[in-house]
Structure formats: C-alpha cells, structure tokens
Design a protein around this motif. Structure first.
Motif, PDB file in Angstrom:
ATOM      1  N   TRP A  23       0.794  -1.224   0.000  1.00 27.56           N
ATOM      2  CA  TRP A  23       0.000   0.000   0.000  1.00 27.56           C
ATOM      3  C   TRP A  23       0.833   1.285   0.000  1.00 27.56           C
ATOM      4  N   GLU A  76      -0.623   7.098   7.503  1.00 21.94           N
ATOM      5  CA  GLU A  76      -0.692   8.383   6.802  1.00 21.94           C
ATOM      6  C   GLU A  76       0.149   8.407   5.523  1.00 21.94           C
ATOM      7  N   ASP A  79      -1.429   4.549   0.648  1.00 21.99           N
ATOM      8  CA  ASP A  79      -2.415   5.019  -0.315  1.00 21.99           C
ATOM      9  C   ASP A  79      -3.793   5.109   0.340  1.00 21.99           C
ATOM     10  N   VAL A  80      -4.668   5.869  -0.279  1.00 22.02           N
ATOM     11  CA  VAL A  80      -6.048   6.026   0.194  1.00 22.02           C
ATOM     12  C   VAL A  80      -6.689   4.645   0.240  1.00 22.02           C
ATOM     13  N   PRO A  81      -7.425   4.289   1.283  1.00 26.80           N
ATOM     14  CA  PRO A  81      -8.109   5.115   2.271  1.00 26.80           C
ATOM     15  C   PRO A  81      -7.380   5.233   3.614  1.00 26.80           C
ATOM     16  N   PHE A  82      -6.175   4.709   3.723  1.00 25.02           N
ATOM     17  CA  PHE A  82      -5.528   4.594   5.031  1.00 25.02           C
ATOM     18  C   PHE A  82      -5.180   5.928   5.698  1.00 25.02           C
ATOM     19  N   LEU A  84      -6.995   8.508   5.618  1.00 24.96           N
ATOM     20  CA  LEU A  84      -8.289   8.936   6.168  1.00 24.96           C
ATOM     21  C   LEU A  84      -8.625   8.165   7.438  1.00 24.96           C
ATOM     22  N   LEU A  85      -8.348   6.867   7.430  1.00 31.23           N
ATOM     23  CA  LEU A  85      -8.583   6.055   8.629  1.00 31.23           C
ATOM     24  C   LEU A  85      -7.687   6.514   9.778  1.00 31.23           C
ATOM     25  N   GLN A  87      -6.594   9.510  10.309  1.00 29.73           N
ATOM     26  CA  GLN A  87      -7.145  10.767  10.831  1.00 29.73           C
ATOM     27  C   GLN A  87      -8.377  10.533  11.693  1.00 29.73           C
TER      28      GLN A  87
END
Length: 131
Positions: A23, A76, A79-82, A84-85, A87
């Motif tokens: 990722w 952080e 790649d997305v969505p990690f 966001l998770l 945060q």
C-alpha cells in the motif's frame, strides 16, 4: 525515507510489513527488522534499548513514534483510504489506543506465531529494506 523498525520473527508483524509494502506505492517507507544491525542502530537513534521488541517504531528526521502512534503515522503514508482512517483514529486518547496496541502486541506470538528466522529482506521489495 522513513524507516519502520519491526519485529522480524513475528508473523503478524511480517504480515503488516507486507501490507505496508503493498500500500506504500510511492515508496516513502523503508523496513528494518528490530533484530538486524540496522534495526538496532535505529532503535538507539530513537532512544530505545536494542533488546526492546515490544513495539513497532517509525523513525523520522527529528522524532520517532512507537505503538499506536507509529501505526497511525505509518498509515498516513499509505495510499487512500488509510490516511483517512488514521485521521479518524488519531483523535482517540493515546492511553486508549496504546492499551489496545499493548494487548495485541503481548499476544502476537500466541495468536500469529513466530518465524524460526528473522526477516531481513524481501527480493520483490529489495530496495525497501535496510540491512
């Protein structure tokens, strides 16, 4: 580059390393086993004992993160969505996050087992491991 120091004989930790490598497509993170010379050097640089295998460690330029803070900081860089998770979970109190982390870490060998040898590198991601 940001080194991630992990327990090289822990099957769960090795699974986490595989996950991060898959990722982190931009290659921002590098891996070093706690048991390797590079890992021990990074632990010392972070003010930790070289025999302390109790936590993953994210080493950055002027600081380091351990336990749940390291896991979320690593997320952080993925790649997305990690990001966001990460945060979503970062506002939770550290003592709650680290209590959960400590329970998982204390039982990781029981639930996931150990390898007989330390993972120091991976041929597919050879450039991502610090030896």
């Amino acid at each position: 580059d940001r080194p991630v120091v992990f327990d090289g004989i822990c099957n769960m930790c090795n699974g986490g390393v595989n996950f991060v490598l898959d990722w982190d497509t931009s290659g921002k993170l590098r891996m070093a086993a706690l048991q390797s010379e590079a890992g021990k050097s990074l632990l010392l640089r972070s003010g930790r004992r070289t025999d302390d295998v109790s936590s993953i460690v994210l080493v950055e330029k002027d600081k380091f993160a351990i336990k749940s803070e390291a896991v979320l900081r690593i997320a952080e860089f993925l790649d997305v969505p990690f990001p966001l998770l990460a945060q979503f979970f970062l506002p939770l109190p550290l003592f709650i996050r680290d209590t959960v982390y400590d329970q998982i870490a204390a039982n990781r060998y029981f639930f996931f087992g150990k390898s007989s040898e330390c993972r120091l590198r991976d041929d597919t991601f050879q450039d991502r491991f610090i030896e």
